[in-house]
Design an enzyme around this catalytic site. Structure first.
Site, PDB file in Angstrom:
ATOM      1  CG  HIS A   1      14.540   5.227  39.740  1.00  0.00           C
ATOM      2  ND1 HIS A   1      14.416   6.539  39.344  1.00  0.00           N
ATOM      3  CD2 HIS A   1      13.282   4.808  40.055  1.00  0.00           C
ATOM      4  CE1 HIS A   1      13.148   6.922  39.436  1.00  0.00           C
ATOM      5  NE2 HIS A   1      12.440   5.879  39.855  1.00  0.00           N
TER       6      HIS A   1
ATOM      7  CG  ASP B   1      10.203   8.621  40.495  1.00  0.00           C
ATOM      8  OD1 ASP B   1       9.941   7.866  39.536  1.00  0.00           O
ATOM      9  OD2 ASP B   1      10.541   8.213  41.614  1.00  0.00           O
TER      10      ASP B   1
ATOM     11  CD  GLU C   1       6.165   3.504  41.286  1.00  0.00           C
ATOM     12  OE1 GLU C   1       6.979   4.001  40.470  1.00  0.00           O
ATOM     13  OE2 GLU C   1       6.519   2.809  42.252  1.00  0.00           O
TER      14      GLU C   1
ATOM     15  CG  HIS D   1       8.652   5.098  37.265  1.00  0.00           C
ATOM     16  ND1 HIS D   1       9.673   4.802  38.148  1.00  0.00           N
ATOM     17  CD2 HIS D   1       9.032   4.550  36.083  1.00  0.00           C
ATOM     18  CE1 HIS D   1      10.614   4.109  37.528  1.00  0.00           C
ATOM     19  NE2 HIS D   1      10.238   3.935  36.276  1.00  0.00           N
TER      20      HIS D   1
END
Length: 285
Positions: free
Chosen positions: A154, A161, A204, A207
């Site tokens: 990020h 996300d 995740e 992501h």
């Protein structure tokens, strides 16, 4: 016997037809041999590559062992709530979400294709974070759920996300569509459930990371995460692949100091560093 042979031939032909639609990866000669064979011709030109190119591009590896390089942070991220013209087909979770307009356009193209398939409840819950924001998240969530400032994708600005307004992403139509189709638009699911031992990050499903074509397609076809893909390129040195009828040649070059490589004089190509020890040159033909 004749009937059995007839069906055997039919199955062979069907198998061949399916194979033509799959990703084709072909090993080439070792890079050292290829470089020796190449010469500057009207079709090729020399390109000077400086060592700092290792730390630029869409294929930079960022994880707990490889931080965002100095100057590698996204510099063009904007607050999406203040740029309504970029909010096309999705919503944002809050007014703090920042992304570069270029990445938003790539994301919008992808979810536009999803909408044609009846999947359209997308939201973005996180985008670019500066070190201050990342450090705050790390302090709140701990090492099990977040990376320290400077070690998160990020911070690089190539990840976001993605959520659904319907349900959690591992179950939502949006999450299932992206897992199957995101690679067609240059995005990868960065932290799959079956790769936690490699990535060091728990599953995740929200992501996604932009790496660009054809890299995303190769990774999807071979079930690679970014760490595995970059190791694969270093091992093979040069590969060829066909994605959507476009032919690509991808070469890895180790770079320890300023050097010179050969690239097409008039053709299209892209260069990205890997953030460790070399560059990847992607030639379109």
């Amino acid at each position: 016997m004749k009937k059995w042979f007839f069906w055997f031939i039919i199955l062979l032909l069907l198998g061949y037809g399916v194979a033509q639609h799959k990703l084709q990866v072909v090993n080439e000669k070792p890079l050292e041999e290829a470089n020796q064979a190449q010469k500057v011709t009207p079709q090729m030109k020399e390109l000077k590559v400086t060592k700092d190119q290792i730390y630029k591009g869409n294929l930079l590896l960022v994880n707990k062992d490889h931080p965002v390089p100095p100057g590698g942070e996204e510099s063009e991220a904007v607050n999406l709530s203040q740029h309504k013209e970029l909010l096309n087909g999705f919503i944002v979770l809050d007014k703090t979400i920042r992304l570069s307009p270029d990445l938003v356009r790539k994301f919008t193209e992808m979810i536009g294709a999803a909408e044609k398939d009846g999947v359209s409840r997308f939201l973005i819950s996180s985008g670019y974070r500066d070190n201050k924001e990342q450090n705050k998240l790390y302090q709140q969530m701990g090492a099990k759920y977040a990376l320290p400032a400077g070690y998160s994708e990020h911070n690089l600005g190539l990840s976001l996300d993605i959520g659904s307004t319907q349900s959690e992403m591992s179950q939502a139509p949006e999450g299932k569509w992206l897992k199957k189709n995101a690679s067609r638009y240059g995005f990868i699911l960065r932290y799959p459930a079956d790769k936690t031992a490699i990535t060091g990050i728990q599953f995740e499903p929200w992501h996604f990371r932009y790496v660009g074509l054809p890299h995303s397609a190769i990774m999807q076809e071979n079930n690679f995460v970014l760490e595995q893909y970059l190791d694969f390129l270093k091992e093979k040195k040069t590969i060829k692949t066909i994605v959507d009828r476009q032919t690509y040649e991808i070469s890895y070059y180790p770079v320890s100091k300023n050097t010179t490589i050969l690239v097409p004089a008039n053709g299209r190509y892209q260069i990205s560093g890997n953030n460790t020890d070399g560059i990847i040159v992607t030639v379109y033909s």
